[in-house]
Design an enzyme around this catalytic site. Structure first.
Site, PDB file in Angstrom:
ATOM      1  N   HIS A  94       0.850  -1.188   0.000  1.00 40.90           N
ATOM      2  CA  HIS A  94       0.000   0.000   0.000  1.00 40.90           C
ATOM      3  C   HIS A  94       0.886   1.239   0.000  1.00 40.90           C
ATOM      4  O   HIS A  94       1.893   1.284   0.700  1.00 40.90           O
ATOM      5  CB  HIS A  94      -0.902   0.015   1.236  1.00 40.90           C
ATOM      6  CG  HIS A  94      -2.027   0.998   1.147  1.00 40.90           C
ATOM      7  ND1 HIS A  94      -1.833   2.369   1.210  1.00 40.90           N
ATOM      8  CD2 HIS A  94      -3.363   0.814   0.986  1.00 40.90           C
ATOM      9  CE1 HIS A  94      -2.998   2.982   1.094  1.00 40.90           C
ATOM     10  NE2 HIS A  94      -3.942   2.071   0.962  1.00 40.90           N
ATOM     11  N   GLY A 183       6.676  23.236   9.918  1.00 40.15           N
ATOM     12  CA  GLY A 183       7.858  22.433  10.185  1.00 40.15           C
ATOM     13  C   GLY A 183       9.011  22.706   9.240  1.00 40.15           C
ATOM     14  O   GLY A 183       8.947  23.596   8.385  1.00 40.15           O
TER      15      GLY A 183
END
Length: 263
Positions: A94, A183
Site C-alpha cells: 500500500h 515544520g
C-alpha cells in the site's frame, strides 16, 4: 456506529505498520492518557502492513487551545508512532509517505467544518514545531482548499520504490519536492512527512478482485474514478493484496450524493 455519530469531532489516521505489536500498543496507550478521547475503530491490514485508527472526542471550547485533550492526544499518538516504528524495516503493498501517513479531521453532530479545520491546523503546527516534522495541509485546513491526492502526487506517494509494487523502507531523498505548510523543509528517514487535513466525512472501502492481472484492474479502477471520467467525487486505485488478489480501494468524497452501490 450510533455511538460514533453522537461524538462531535472525529479523526482518522493511517500508520505504516501492522506487524509490530509493541508499536501498536504504545500508540494506543497514548490515547488513554487523555480523558474524553477514545479509539472507536482500529483497521489492521496484514497484507498492506498498515493500520488505521478512528479516534473521537467531543468538541469543547478548549479543544483548539493548548489545554485541549483531543489536540494533545493526536500529537501524542503521532509521537508514539515516531518513537516506536522503524520505517527502514517496513514493507507493504500500500502506498505511504512515511511513518504517519495521513491525519484527517471530520466534524460530527453540531461541530462545523471551520472549527474542525482550525483544530487540524493547530495539530499540524504542533507536529511541525514540537516534533520538527514537515507537515502539509489539505482540504478546509489549507487556505486554498488543496486536495489530498494532489499533495500525494507531488510527494511521490503513488510510486512504488521496490519490486513487485512494494513500498519498502524510507522514501528517496530528504529534500522535499513540496514546501510544507509547517515544520522544517527537509524530512528525516525516521519520521518523514505528515499530511493533515479537514473535510466532511469520507467513506472508504475496498473491493477484492480475485486475479493477478493488475493492469486490467487498474483500467477498471480508473474508469470508475473522477480522474478517469467516472463519478466526480470518487477516487479509486488498484493495489496488490496478497497472492492472486487485487483490491480496488475506493474513497467516496461525497457519500451523501453517491453511495457504494452506485460505484
Amino acid at each position: 456506529m450510533n455511538g460514533m455519530k453522537k461524538t462531535n469531532s472525529k479523526r482518522r489516521r493511517q500508520k505504516a505498520e501492522s506487524h509490530n505489536r509493541t508499536a501498536l500498543e504504545s500508540i494506543e496507550k497514548a490515547t488513554k492518557l487523555y480523558q474524553g478521547v477514545a479509539v472507536v475503530n482500529k483497521f489492521e491490514d496484514e497484507a498492506y502492513n498498515r493500520v488505521g485508527y478512528t479516534i473521537v472526542s467531543k468538541f469543547t471550547p478548549n479543544a483548539v487551545d493548548g489545554s485541549g485533550a483531543f489536540r494533545k492526544a493526536v500529537v501524542a499518538v503521532v509521537k508514539a508512532a515516531f518513537d516506536s516504528i522503524d520505517l527502514e524495516l517496513h514493507c507493504g503493498t500500500h502506498p505511504r509517505l512515511r511513518v504517519v501517513d495521513h491525519i484527517s479531521f471530520h466534524p460530527r453532530a453540531q461541530t462545523s467544518l471551520g472549527e474542525t479545520a482550525r483544530l487540524a491546523k493547530l495539530v499540524a503546527t504542533d507536529i511541525g514545531s514540537s516534533l520538527q516534522v514537515p507537515t502539509s495541509l489539505y482540504g478546509a485546513a489549507h487556505q486554498e482548499g488543496k486536495k489530498l491526492d494532489l499533495i500525494r502526487r507531488q510527494l511521490g506517494y503513488f510510486n512504488p520504490n521496490s519490486e513487485g509494487n512494494q513500498w519498502e523502507g524510507a522514501l528517496g531523498s530528504d529534500c522535499l519536492p513540496l514546501k510544507p505548510d509547517e515544520g522544517p523543509y527537509q524530512a528525516t528517514p525516521t519520521e518523514g512527512v505528515v499530511v493533515v487535513g479537514a473535510t466532511q466525512w469520507v467513506d472508504n472501502y475496498n473491493v477484492p478482485i480475485f486475479t493477478n492481472k493488475i493492469t486490467a484492474v487498474r483500467r477498471i479502477s480508473r474508469r470508475v474514478s473522477g480522474r478517469g471520467g467516472g463519478i466526480p467525487s470518487v477516487q479509486a486505485m488498484a493495489l496488490a493484496h496478497g497472492e492472486d488478489i487485487i483490491e480496488v480501494a475506493c474513497n467516496l468524497l461525497e457519500p451523501s450524493k453517491f453511495i457504494a452501490d452506485q460505484v
